[in-house]
Design an enzyme around this catalytic site. Structure first.
Site, PDB file in Angstrom:
ATOM      1  N   ASP A   5      43.111  26.516  -8.362  1.00  0.00           N
ATOM      2  CA  ASP A   5      43.147  27.568  -9.392  1.00  0.00           C
ATOM      3  C   ASP A   5      44.253  27.273 -10.407  1.00  0.00           C
ATOM      4  O   ASP A   5      44.075  27.449 -11.614  1.00  0.00           O
ATOM      5  CB  ASP A   5      43.364  28.929  -8.719  1.00  0.00           C
ATOM      6  CG  ASP A   5      42.365  29.145  -7.597  1.00  0.00           C
ATOM      7  OD1 ASP A   5      41.165  29.155  -7.890  1.00  0.00           O
ATOM      8  OD2 ASP A   5      42.777  29.249  -6.424  1.00  0.00           O
ATOM      9  N   HIS A  18      42.496  33.366  -3.210  1.00  0.00           N
ATOM     10  CA  HIS A  18      41.632  32.363  -3.855  1.00  0.00           C
ATOM     11  C   HIS A  18      40.238  32.984  -3.978  1.00  0.00           C
ATOM     12  O   HIS A  18      39.343  32.732  -3.171  1.00  0.00           O
ATOM     13  CB  HIS A  18      41.585  31.075  -3.034  1.00  0.00           C
ATOM     14  CG  HIS A  18      40.551  30.111  -3.534  1.00  0.00           C
ATOM     15  ND1 HIS A  18      40.642  29.474  -4.757  1.00  0.00           N
ATOM     16  CD2 HIS A  18      39.369  29.704  -3.011  1.00  0.00           C
ATOM     17  CE1 HIS A  18      39.569  28.723  -4.946  1.00  0.00           C
ATOM     18  NE2 HIS A  18      38.781  28.842  -3.901  1.00  0.00           N
TER      19      HIS A  18
HETATM   20  P1  NAD Z   1      30.128  20.951   2.916  1.00  0.00           P
HETATM   21  O1  NAD Z   1      29.065  21.781   3.535  1.00  0.00           O
HETATM   22  O2  NAD Z   1      29.741  19.823   2.014  1.00  0.00           O
HETATM   23  O3  NAD Z   1      31.017  20.324   4.055  1.00  0.00           O
HETATM   24  C1  NAD Z   1      31.513  21.095   5.108  1.00  0.00           C
HETATM   25  C2  NAD Z   1      31.602  20.154   6.304  1.00  0.00           C
HETATM   26  O4  NAD Z   1      32.286  20.871   7.317  1.00  0.00           O
HETATM   27  C3  NAD Z   1      30.224  19.761   6.864  1.00  0.00           C
HETATM   28  O5  NAD Z   1      30.152  18.349   6.967  1.00  0.00           O
HETATM   29  C4  NAD Z   1      30.177  20.443   8.232  1.00  0.00           C
HETATM   30  O6  NAD Z   1      29.496  19.665   9.204  1.00  0.00           O
HETATM   31  C5  NAD Z   1      31.667  20.535   8.550  1.00  0.00           C
HETATM   32  N1  NAD Z   1      32.024  21.591   9.502  1.00  0.00           N
HETATM   33  C6  NAD Z   1      31.552  22.855   9.572  1.00  0.00           C
HETATM   34  N2  NAD Z   1      32.107  23.495  10.608  1.00  0.00           N
HETATM   35  C7  NAD Z   1      32.982  22.624  11.179  1.00  0.00           C
HETATM   36  C8  NAD Z   1      33.854  22.689  12.295  1.00  0.00           C
HETATM   37  N3  NAD Z   1      33.931  23.773  13.042  1.00  0.00           N
HETATM   38  N4  NAD Z   1      34.597  21.608  12.593  1.00  0.00           N
HETATM   39  C9  NAD Z   1      34.509  20.474  11.858  1.00  0.00           C
HETATM   40  N5  NAD Z   1      33.689  20.350  10.807  1.00  0.00           N
HETATM   41  C10 NAD Z   1      32.940  21.412  10.468  1.00  0.00           C
HETATM   42  O7  NAD Z   1      31.140  21.941   2.196  1.00  0.00           O
HETATM   43  P2  NAD Z   1      32.259  21.598   1.115  1.00  0.00           P
HETATM   44  O8  NAD Z   1      31.646  21.694  -0.233  1.00  0.00           O
HETATM   45  O9  NAD Z   1      32.983  20.365   1.501  1.00  0.00           O
HETATM   46  O10 NAD Z   1      33.203  22.894   1.229  1.00  0.00           O
HETATM   47  C11 NAD Z   1      33.970  23.118   2.383  1.00  0.00           C
HETATM   48  C12 NAD Z   1      34.702  24.455   2.294  1.00  0.00           C
HETATM   49  O11 NAD Z   1      35.673  24.428   1.276  1.00  0.00           O
HETATM   50  C13 NAD Z   1      33.792  25.635   1.949  1.00  0.00           C
HETATM   51  O12 NAD Z   1      34.193  26.757   2.709  1.00  0.00           O
HETATM   52  C14 NAD Z   1      34.088  25.864   0.482  1.00  0.00           C
HETATM   53  O13 NAD Z   1      33.782  27.185   0.088  1.00  0.00           O
HETATM   54  C15 NAD Z   1      35.556  25.602   0.460  1.00  0.00           C
HETATM   55  N6  NAD Z   1      36.173  25.345  -0.847  1.00  0.00           N
HETATM   56  C16 NAD Z   1      37.436  25.807  -1.032  1.00  0.00           C
HETATM   57  C17 NAD Z   1      38.103  25.574  -2.230  1.00  0.00           C
HETATM   58  C18 NAD Z   1      39.514  26.057  -2.452  1.00  0.00           C
HETATM   59  O14 NAD Z   1      40.044  25.855  -3.550  1.00  0.00           O
HETATM   60  N7  NAD Z   1      40.177  26.689  -1.510  1.00  0.00           N
HETATM   61  C19 NAD Z   1      37.446  24.865  -3.236  1.00  0.00           C
HETATM   62  C20 NAD Z   1      36.161  24.395  -3.010  1.00  0.00           C
HETATM   63  C21 NAD Z   1      35.528  24.656  -1.803  1.00  0.00           C
HETATM   64  C1  LMR Z   2      35.946  27.051  -5.672  1.00  0.00           C
HETATM   65  O1  LMR Z   2      36.854  27.746  -6.130  1.00  0.00           O
HETATM   66  O2  LMR Z   2      35.385  26.161  -6.337  1.00  0.00           O
HETATM   67  C2  LMR Z   2      35.509  27.257  -4.241  1.00  0.00           C
HETATM   68  O3  LMR Z   2      36.323  28.164  -3.607  1.00  0.00           O
HETATM   69  C3  LMR Z   2      34.065  27.510  -4.130  1.00  0.00           C
HETATM   70  C4  LMR Z   2      33.694  28.977  -4.281  1.00  0.00           C
HETATM   71  O4  LMR Z   2      32.966  29.463  -3.420  1.00  0.00           O
HETATM   72  O5  LMR Z   2      34.114  29.596  -5.242  1.00  0.00           O
END
Ligand code: NAD
Ligand code: LMR
Length: 351
Positions: free
Chosen positions: A183, A211
């Site tokens: 962010d 977030h």
């Molecule tokens: P994705 O689905 O591409 O990948 C998630 C991976 O996690 C998958 O490969 C899945 O098999 C694995 N997984 C699920 N449960 C698990 C567990 N218990 N142990 C180990 N591995 C596990 O998703 P992504 O796009 O990589 O996003 C991941 C997370 O990050 C989501 O919750 C998304 O909303 C979040 N995110 C956060 C931010 C932030 O700024 N905080 C930004 C973007 C995404």
């Molecule tokens: C983001 O900020 O890109 C992630 O947290 C994805 C979402 O669900 O907003």
């Protein structure tokens, strides 16, 4: 470039990597990454292997944790990491067992979780993801180093970090943080575009709170090329309206455009967050991250993971920047996002 010039340029860029390594024989850092085979995880592993998190001289042992269903993709990721012949990588341990993956970890980046799809609200994820963070907290408690630094990325990141810390009672609560750096980076980039500045010229935008769409990107203390950002932008209406909602809703905007959530930018932000926990922040530059609130700072209730402006010493001891002036406009927005975090805590932990 002369060494002192290089150091000062790195500091201007907010980078604290030693320009010349003090000791090439430092032990390898053990970094556990959950969800390694997912979108963010794959970028993250490659970025770490290339030195973005710990610098170009530090060896790492990548401890990659996945669900059994993603084991094959994880195998492919490891093949690619090996084919990259990255000089930072000392070893790679792929596993579906958290007790193996978190063993002796110095740093744990918890990405593995279900991401939000189009039309979903982040609160929908709370139920789905809370159990994951309970189990991972318990595993970290048992096998990680007691000094482990945990950065939670999986959403809802702030409350997941809180859950995780509750299930890891032997590790200080201060060692658990959640990612709001993305962010901060989004806000910096918007201001840089608007003013024609370079991103490294925009400093001390603060992300307060969750977030989520209630987060508050505060520009009242920010600077552009050393001047007050609000004077340089010279458009309060834009700063207090479209700019705020752009940053608050950027995650959803990416999902609606790409059909999936942000990946490379999230991985880059996670690297920057851990970089600052490892090397410390450059003096005078704040890093926003969600940390446990003690109830005595900026009137934010105790016991929620709230994003504050932080200064960090090398090794990860952080403190919240004090005495940031808060006006009425900011106060209302800071309280609103705190309220959402209290509601999430109630839903997740019943307190
Ligand atoms: P994705 O689905 O591409 O990948 C998630 C991976 O996690 C998958 O490969 C899945 O098999 C694995 N997984 C699920 N449960 C698990 C567990 N218990 N142990 C180990 N591995 C596990 O998703 P992504 O796009 O990589 O996003 C991941 C997370 O990050 C989501 O919750 C998304 O909303 C979040 N995110 C956060 C931010 C932030 O700024 N905080 C930004 C973007 C995404
Ligand atoms: C983001 O900020 O890109 C992630 O947290 C994805 C979402 O669900 O907003």
């Amino acid at each position: 470039m002369e060494n002192n010039l290089l150091v000062s340029r790195l500091q201007q860029l907010g980078r604290h990597f030693p320009a010349v390594p003090k000791n090439l024989e430092q032990p390898a850092v053990r970094v556990a990454v959950t969800g390694a085979a997912g979108q963010i995880g794959s970028f993250l592993c490659n970025f770490i292997a290339q030195g973005r998190m710990f610098g170009p001289y530090q060896k790492v042992i990548l401890q990659l944790i996945e669900l059994p269903a993603a084991e094959k993709v994880l195998k492919g990721l490891v093949m690619e990491l090996k084919d990259g012949a990255y000089t930072c990588v000392a070893d790679i341990i792929p596993t579906t067992d958290p007790m193996v993956g978190f063993k002796d970890a110095d740093v744990a980046v918890l990405v593995g979780a279900r991401p939000r799809g189009p039309g979903m609200e982040r609160s929908d994820l709370l139920q789905a993801n809370a159990k994951i963070f309970q189990a991972q907290g318990a595993a970290i408690d048992q096998v990680a180093k007691k000094t482990v630094k945990v950065c939670v990325v999986g959403n809802p990141a702030n409350t997941n970090a809180l859950i995780c810390s509750q299930y890891a009672p032997s590790i200080p609560k201060q060692n658990f943080t959640a990612l709001t750096r993305l962010d901060q980076s989004r806000a910096i980039s918007q201001i840089a575009d608007r003013t024609g500045a370079q991103v490294e010229d925009v400093n001390n935008i603060i992300i307060w709170g969750n977030h989520s769409a209630t987060q508050y990107p505060d520009t009242f203390n920010a600077t552009v090329r050393g001047q007050p950002a609000r004077q340089v932008v010279n458009d309060d209406k834009w700063l207090d309206g479209p700019f705020l909602s752009k940053v608050q809703k950027r995650g959803a905007e990416i999902i609606s455009v790409m059909g999936k959530s942000s990946a490379a930018s999230a991985a880059a932000a996670a690297c920057d967050h851990v970089h600052d926990l490892w090397f410390g922040t450059v003096p005078g530059k704040y890093a926003s991250m969600a940390v446990i609130s003690d109830g005595n700072t900026y009137g934010i209730p105790e016991g929620i993971m709230y994003s504050f402006p932080c200064e960090i010493l090398p090794g990860g001891a952080w403190s919240i920047v004090q005495n940031v002036p808060i006006n009425e406009f900011s106060r209302a927005k800071m309280d609103k996002t705190a309220k959402e975090l209290l509601d999430e805590r109630k839903m997740a932990l019943g307190i």
